[in-house]
Design a protein around this motif. Structure first.
Motif, PDB file in Angstrom:
ATOM      1  N   PHE A  90       1.130  -1.908   0.042  1.00 44.30           N
ATOM      2  CA  PHE A  90       0.109  -0.215   0.487  1.00 44.30           C
ATOM      3  C   PHE A  90       0.860   1.201  -0.143  1.00 44.30           C
ATOM      4  CE2 PHE A  90      -2.662  -2.982   2.024  1.00 44.30           C
ATOM      5  CZ  PHE A  90      -4.122  -3.309   0.999  1.00 44.30           C
ATOM      6  N   SER A  93       3.766   3.470  -3.525  1.00 40.28           N
ATOM      7  CA  SER A  93       3.412   5.278  -4.583  1.00 40.28           C
ATOM      8  C   SER A  93       2.780   6.393  -3.650  1.00 40.28           C
ATOM      9  CB  SER A  93       2.588   4.708  -5.903  1.00 40.28           C
ATOM     10  OG  SER A  93       1.979   4.514  -5.486  1.00 40.28           O
ATOM     11  N   ARG A  95       0.804   7.624  -3.967  1.00 41.92           N
ATOM     12  CA  ARG A  95      -0.465   8.076  -4.276  1.00 41.92           C
ATOM     13  C   ARG A  95      -1.492   7.151  -4.195  1.00 41.92           C
ATOM     14  NH1 ARG A  95      -2.819   7.074 -10.580  1.00 41.92           N
ATOM     15  NH2 ARG A  95      -1.704   4.484  -9.921  1.00 41.92           N
ATOM     16  N   ASN A  96      -0.976   5.885  -4.079  1.00 42.06           N
ATOM     17  CA  ASN A  96      -1.516   4.976  -3.292  1.00 42.06           C
ATOM     18  C   ASN A  96      -1.381   5.161  -1.593  1.00 42.06           C
ATOM     19  OD1 ASN A  96      -1.674   3.277  -5.495  1.00 42.06           O
ATOM     20  ND2 ASN A  96      -0.533   1.995  -5.384  1.00 42.06           N
ATOM     21  N   SER A  99      -4.432   7.399  -0.617  1.00 44.10           N
ATOM     22  CA  SER A  99      -6.131   7.095  -1.161  1.00 44.10           C
ATOM     23  C   SER A  99      -6.126   6.724   0.088  1.00 44.10           C
ATOM     24  CB  SER A  99      -5.646   6.534  -2.525  1.00 44.10           C
ATOM     25  OG  SER A  99      -4.868   5.892  -2.596  1.00 44.10           O
ATOM     26  N   THR A 100      -4.819   5.559   0.363  1.00 45.04           N
ATOM     27  CA  THR A 100      -5.539   4.254   1.572  1.00 45.04           C
ATOM     28  C   THR A 100      -5.468   4.838   2.844  1.00 45.04           C
ATOM     29  OG1 THR A 100      -3.078   3.485   1.359  1.00 45.04           O
ATOM     30  CG2 THR A 100      -4.511   2.353   0.060  1.00 45.04           C
ATOM     31  N   HIS A 183     -11.559  -6.826  -7.849  1.00 44.72           N
ATOM     32  CA  HIS A 183     -11.361  -5.722  -7.292  1.00 44.72           C
ATOM     33  C   HIS A 183     -12.484  -5.239  -6.526  1.00 44.72           C
ATOM     34  CE1 HIS A 183      -6.692  -5.416  -8.659  1.00 44.72           C
ATOM     35  NE2 HIS A 183      -7.418  -5.690  -9.726  1.00 44.72           N
TER      36      HIS A 183
END
Length: 247
Positions: A90, A93, A95-96, A99-100, A183
């Motif tokens: 998670f 990156s 971005r990941n 977001s998480t 997903h």
């Protein structure tokens, strides 16, 4: 890779972020999960006399486990509970990670072993000091076949270090509602119709001490999960079964 403490994003656990997360989990994901599942929550009364923070320790079937458990928590617990998330999955990156962390209040944890040193867990120390609880998945990864894997002892170590009770959580049905490799959730029999049944069951708190062996603490968690119906066997028995299968 950087230490987990260096990858943590504490601003995602601020009051505004918690309000956003509440709206997402209860206002958006909750009704969507209800389209696919019928849930049963048991044992929330075990939380009524606990002042917090605590370590929640659950089995792991699906990416659906996290929102399902957070939604099942009473509101004041949900808003003060972070979720341990694998650094190598998670937080690969920016971005990941953002977001998480915003969606589920995640904190980075090293699941490769040996990741409980002071430098790697400084952010966890701050988390507990600030009154937050932490949700951990004892297996470290999602189940491949519905059975539970070996329970890792990190939760017992952290609980003993910080003098926190462990609240075990049994989750069932999420692996069918949102299987590994998917997903998003799937309808029962692949089409709209009867919904999947899922269960989230909170167990009685376990209070580990520094003097108590971490294997003993994890055994108590294993016994709770097994009593609830989890397909979970002690490590020696698993080895014996694998050996019998290869003969």
């Amino acid at each position: 890779m950087a230490d987990p403490a260096d990858l943590d994003l504490p601003w995602t656990r601020s009051v505004p972020a918690a309000r956003l997360r509440e709206a997402l989990i209860c206002g958006v994901l909750g009704p969507l999960m209800d389209l696919y599942t019928r849930r049963r929550v048991v044992g929330r009364d075990h939380l009524e006399t606990l002042p917090g923070p605590v370590l929640f320790v659950a089995n792991h079937h699906s990416h659906m486990d996290t929102p399902a458990i957070l939604r099942a928590l009473p509101g004041h617990w949900r808003r003060r509970t972070a979720v341990a998330a694998a650094v190598d999955y998670f937080f690969t990156s920016r971005r990941n990670a953002v977001s998480t962390s915003l969606a589920f209040g995640t904190v980075p944890m090293d699941r490769s072993g040996g990741g409980l040193g002071p430098e790697a867990t400084a952010h966890i120390d701050r988390l507990f000091a600030g009154g937050h609880s932490l949700l951990m998945f004892a297996e470290g990864t999602r189940s491949h076949d519905g059975s539970a894997s070996r329970l890792r002892s990190g939760a017992a170590v952290l609980a003993a270090q910080h003098g926190l009770p462990i609240v075990p959580i049994y989750v069932d049905g999420t692996g069918v509602a949102m299987p590994r490799g998917h997903h998003w959730m799937v309808f029962k029999r692949g089409r709209p119709g009867p919904r999947h049944r899922i269960e989230i069951r909170f167990g009685e708190p376990i209070a580990p001490t520094e003097a108590q062996a971490r294997d003993e603490v994890m055994e108590r968690i294993r016994l709770f999960l097994t009593a609830c119906g989890a397909d979970l066997q002690p490590a020696p028995e698993r080895r014996r079964q694998r050996q019998r299968q290869t003969v």
